[in-house]
Design a protein around this motif. Structure first.
Motif, short mmCIF file in Angstrom:
data_model
loop_
_atom_site.label_atom_id
_atom_site.label_comp_id
_atom_site.label_asym_id
_atom_site.label_seq_id
_atom_site.Cartn_x
_atom_site.Cartn_y
_atom_site.Cartn_z
N THR A 94 37.13 53.14 34.16
CA THR A 94 37.88 53.54 35.34
C THR A 94 37.16 53.10 36.61
OG1 THR A 94 38.81 55.41 34.14
CG2 THR A 94 38.93 55.50 36.54
N ALA A 95 35.85 53.26 36.64
CA ALA A 95 35.08 52.83 37.81
C ALA A 95 35.21 51.32 38.02
CB ALA A 95 33.61 53.23 37.66
N ALA A 96 35.10 50.56 36.94
CA ALA A 96 35.24 49.10 37.04
C ALA A 96 36.63 48.72 37.53
CB ALA A 96 34.95 48.45 35.69
N GLU A 97 37.64 49.43 37.05
CA GLU A 97 39.02 49.16 37.47
C GLU A 97 39.20 49.44 38.96
OE1 GLU A 97 42.33 51.98 36.45
OE2 GLU A 97 42.98 50.23 35.29
N LYS A 98 38.62 50.53 39.44
CA LYS A 98 38.75 50.88 40.85
C LYS A 98 38.04 49.86 41.74
CE LYS A 98 41.37 54.25 40.12
NZ LYS A 98 42.78 54.02 40.36
N ILE A 99 36.91 49.36 41.29
CA ILE A 99 36.22 48.30 42.04
C ILE A 99 37.07 47.04 42.07
CG2 ILE A 99 34.21 46.76 42.02
CD1 ILE A 99 32.62 49.22 40.89
N GLU A 100 37.64 46.68 40.92
CA GLU A 100 38.52 45.51 40.85
C GLU A 100 39.70 45.67 41.81
OE1 GLU A 100 42.42 44.38 39.82
OE2 GLU A 100 41.69 45.95 38.50
N GLN A 101 40.27 46.87 41.87
CA GLN A 101 41.42 47.12 42.74
C GLN A 101 41.06 46.97 44.22
OE1 GLN A 101 42.53 50.93 40.76
NE2 GLN A 101 44.61 50.13 40.90
N PHE B 39 39.18 44.71 45.42
CA PHE B 39 39.21 43.27 45.70
C PHE B 39 40.60 42.66 45.55
CE2 PHE B 39 34.76 44.03 44.70
CZ PHE B 39 34.14 43.38 45.76
N THR B 40 41.33 43.11 44.55
CA THR B 40 42.64 42.49 44.27
C THR B 40 43.80 43.19 44.98
OG1 THR B 40 43.04 43.86 42.31
CG2 THR B 40 41.85 41.75 41.98
#
Length: 118
Positions: free
Chosen positions: A21-28, A30-31
């Motif tokens: 979830t943390a990785a997904e939020k970081i990705e979001q 940027f994207t």
């Protein structure tokens, strides 16, 4: 399965879903990709819950997302207990995790391309 394996699996599942979830939020960040409500759409259909707008699904979304991750941690702990460890165990678990998500999403129509809920 003993209670120690069960406990380790639940904790590992919690840590794993938190990291994802943390990785997904970081990705979001940027994207600028919006949150996905597919877990909530899936849960609604799986449990026969009434349809609600995404703005009203946050808790259901979190329950399905975190619940699946935590519970599947128990499967990974059981695999490790039976000797499926290291890269082979991780590869097999990755497939189990994806199979679980895709099966539930597609069986309910929540994750079907161009299907309801998208």
């Amino acid at each position: 399965m003993n209670t120690n394996t069960l406990a380790k699996g639940l904790v590992a599942g919690l840590v794993g879903v938190a990291a994802m979830t943390a990785a997904e939020k970081i990705e979001q960040l940027f994207t600028r990709r919006p949150n996905s409500y597919i877990p909530a759409h899936t849960a609604e259909r799986l449990f026969g819950l009434p349809h609600r707008p995404d703005e009203e699904r946050l808790w259901l979304n979190w329950a399905m997302h975190w619940g699946q991750g935590i519970l599947l941690g128990v499967a990974r702990a059981a695999m490790a207990e039976q000797g499926l460890r290291g890269p082979v165990g991780s590869f097999m678990y990755m497939n189990l995790r994806l199979l679980n998500d895709q099966t539930l999403e597609n069986a309910t129509g929540a994750g079907a391309p161009h299907g309801p809920g998208r």
